[in-house]
Enzyme design. Sequence first.
Site, PDB file in Angstrom:
ATOM      1  CB  ALA A  50       8.079  -6.531   0.801  1.00  0.00           C
ATOM      2  CG  MET A  51       3.455  -7.340   5.792  1.00  0.00           C
ATOM      3  SD  MET A  51       2.141  -8.010   4.763  1.00  0.00           S
ATOM      4  CE  MET A  51       0.863  -6.816   5.096  1.00  0.00           C
ATOM      5  CG  HIS A  92       0.152  -2.490  -0.720  1.00  0.00           C
ATOM      6  ND1 HIS A  92      -1.079  -2.752  -1.273  1.00  0.00           N
ATOM      7  CD2 HIS A  92       0.937  -3.565  -1.041  1.00  0.00           C
ATOM      8  CE1 HIS A  92      -1.036  -3.921  -1.901  1.00  0.00           C
ATOM      9  NE2 HIS A  92       0.173  -4.428  -1.783  1.00  0.00           N
ATOM     10  CD  GLU A 151       5.219  -4.673  -0.298  1.00  0.00           C
ATOM     11  OE1 GLU A 151       4.258  -4.496   0.485  1.00  0.00           O
ATOM     12  OE2 GLU A 151       5.278  -5.638  -1.087  1.00  0.00           O
ATOM     13  CG  ASN A 155       3.813  -4.447   8.343  1.00  0.00           C
ATOM     14  OD1 ASN A 155       2.935  -5.219   8.635  1.00  0.00           O
ATOM     15  ND2 ASN A 155       4.994  -4.842   7.893  1.00  0.00           N
TER      16      ASN A 155
END
EC number: 3.4.11.14
Length: 853
Positions: free
Chosen positions: A251-252, A290, A287, A254
């Site tokens: 996953a990222m 973050h 995520e 953003n």
Amino acid sequence: MWLAAAAPSLARRLLLLGPPPPPLLLLLSRSSRRRRRLHSLGLAAMPEKRPFERLPADVSPINYSLCLKPDLLDFTFEGKLEAAAQVRQATNQIVMNCADIDIITASYAPEGDEEIHATGFNYQNEDEKVTLSFPSTLQTGTGTLKIDFVGELNDKMKGFYRSKYTTPAGEVRYAAVTQFEATDARRAFPCWDEPAIKATFDISLVVPKDRVALSNMVAAKTLPFYKDYFNVPYPLPKIDLIAIADFAAGAMENWGLVTYRETALLIDPKNSCSSSRQWVALVVGHELAHQWFGNLVTMEWWTHLWLNEGFASWIEYLCVDHCFPEYDIWTQFVSADYTRAQELDALDNSHPIEVSVGHPSEVDEIFDAISYSKGASVIRMLHDYIGDKDFKKGMNMYLTKFQQKNAATEDLWESLENASGKPIAAVMNTWTKQMGFPLIYVEAEQVEDDRVLRLSQKKFCASGPYVGEDCPQWMVPITISTSEDPNQAKLKILMDKPEMNVVLKNIKPDQWVKLNLGTVGFYRTQYSSAMLESLLPGIRDLSLPPVDRLGLQNDLFSLARAGIISTVEVLKVMEAFVNEPNYTVWSDLSCNLGILSTLLSHTDFYDEIQDFVIDVFSPIGERLGWDPKPGEGHLDALLRGLVLGKLGKAGHKATLEEARRRFKEHVEGKQILSADLRSPVYLTVLKHGDGTTLDIMLKLHKQADMQEEKNRIERVLGATLSPELIEKVLTFALSEEVRPQDTVSVIGGVAGGSKQGRKAAWKFIKDNWEELYNRYQGGFLISRLIKLSVEGFAVDKMAGEVKAFFESHPAPSAERTIQQCCENILLNAAWLKRDAESIQQYLLQRKASLPSV
């Protein structure tokens, strides 16, 4: 909104999507000789770092106004950038990051003055930079930088790339998506692609009317756990979670638009197994953490990557434990992260948590178990040392002070030190600035009513006892428990010297004493023989807590692997787990027996270790049975799948017969296998099946409409033993039937499935290296492929062969991984030479002493 073009958690994500997929439930979770041999092979020292310079500070962005127009037929895109910039020092050139982008025109207009057109574009391809040259000096002040450019929607899963998917009607379509971490924003547009160079963004997308456009800044979600824990509100008006078909990472994060592999986000109530549900919970928790720790506050440079990833890898467990206490997730952390990090960090070719990073290829190298899992483990240790109240107070101070800014590791230590009054920086610098961790040796003496412990610390090495002159030292928070109350610390100390004595008051002679309550301290423990003997009954009668039973067994296994104790002694301890009920303890036992099985696949008594596995796992298998019982929960489902898979793979007759029966009914549609039983059944029938079985599995793969099921099948295909079928699986790995990011797990499964599979996979990689390397373009997937494929070898000459191949076929982002793999091969060979004969004798004697069935 503040953004950095390449900050791992601030990277911009753009998506163009066709019709939505069918509705699915989104689960939003809450020895020295060996060293000489290494040097003789040239394996011990890492290659010299490439010369690298960060971008000059004379010009920096204030705001990016970016317009992108992707062409999903030709797989290209056009872009226009207007960047408000600040010239801090007069210059006639602007240096930016740029990779795989062709600049058409560029100009700079000082505020209130005429536009100056660039007269040259000098691309420094190896450093991924471009220098724009201007005919006159750009004076200090603000202005507008305009750049028109074109690029390719690549198929490398980085930068601005294309992802293939199928609509519900069966139509193959493409999405244009981005992945910018670590250093790939520069593949979508020219930019200052460094974490500390933040700017705001305004983004426009020119898209066909039948496509959906999504960007970081459109349905607000409340994130109550993190909001309450950090005492800082979520800073954006919305957050979207979206699954991408072709996606390299899990996953990222953003900011405001988190992207995932399908298997890391999408859950089907009927067809998703318990491990997938847990995985989704952890990844989503990671995520979303973050959004504060990485996005709101961003690391200053890649040296501090661990601040983002280590912290998120720790707090994801805290979040899941809060939301799903029945998962017993902190025990699972020890098996999944803590022990994994120690295994890597015991190598000569490990690296510190904080590592100097320059060239972009070096960034990819540190996305590993040190930054993530060791980082998480030392934060877990720090949290325990400080206490939750002061830890939360310090986190709030840190996030409040550095929100919308960049920070370094020292900034976090300062906040936590101010909150707790403890010497945080002094303690933690010993854990983040030097690689490795200590082995604490402990022996005890009863003195009247007290127990006197003598502790000493030395660096733990995978190759055996540390033999260097200047041994590193750590400041080690140590907890000590006793059988009087196994769940509470009798004493907490900070070991800040090589040796020390500790007195435990009022300890009876028959009471055991154990170090590292909860397996929280990031160290291994070696007990004197007498102390160890006193602890073993606590395994059989379960008076030791599960995480302590796990830690004790894992420490002993690692000591044997390093040649400090005999492997036979560990096998004897493993037999004491006959009454073990805990899933995670069994999972760690299973993993270690798997490592030993792989090692012994190089011998002629491999069948004997399989018999041992069957003897150890049969009792728990009989207790569990095949079908869930009333009142069972999440961990029972995980344990049943683990045990049946282990017994089936080892050739347990009754398990094999039942697996075949259930598989037949599943294929015929008479009785569909529950999601939790599919992996063990698939594995068992393939391991002991033929070409027809493989063909059926491939047919099931083709028919599966859920990526979780496809991945489940892909991961077990390597269990097949026939050379012809192994080749068929390897060919399948590179076919259109397997998504690019999943090819790695198919090939890795073959390498891990058998001795013949390992040889075939290595040959396949060598024969297809150009295609594989081109596919992954030096990202972390190439490192994972190499590690999975070669680390199981146990012959000295294979280390040389692997080294020689990669000298002639360079993989810069995997250099450290290659060094680690070669080191592990030599360690395996040494382990086999040292202990194989005694293991064989023990297994044969044990077999002869057992009653015949």
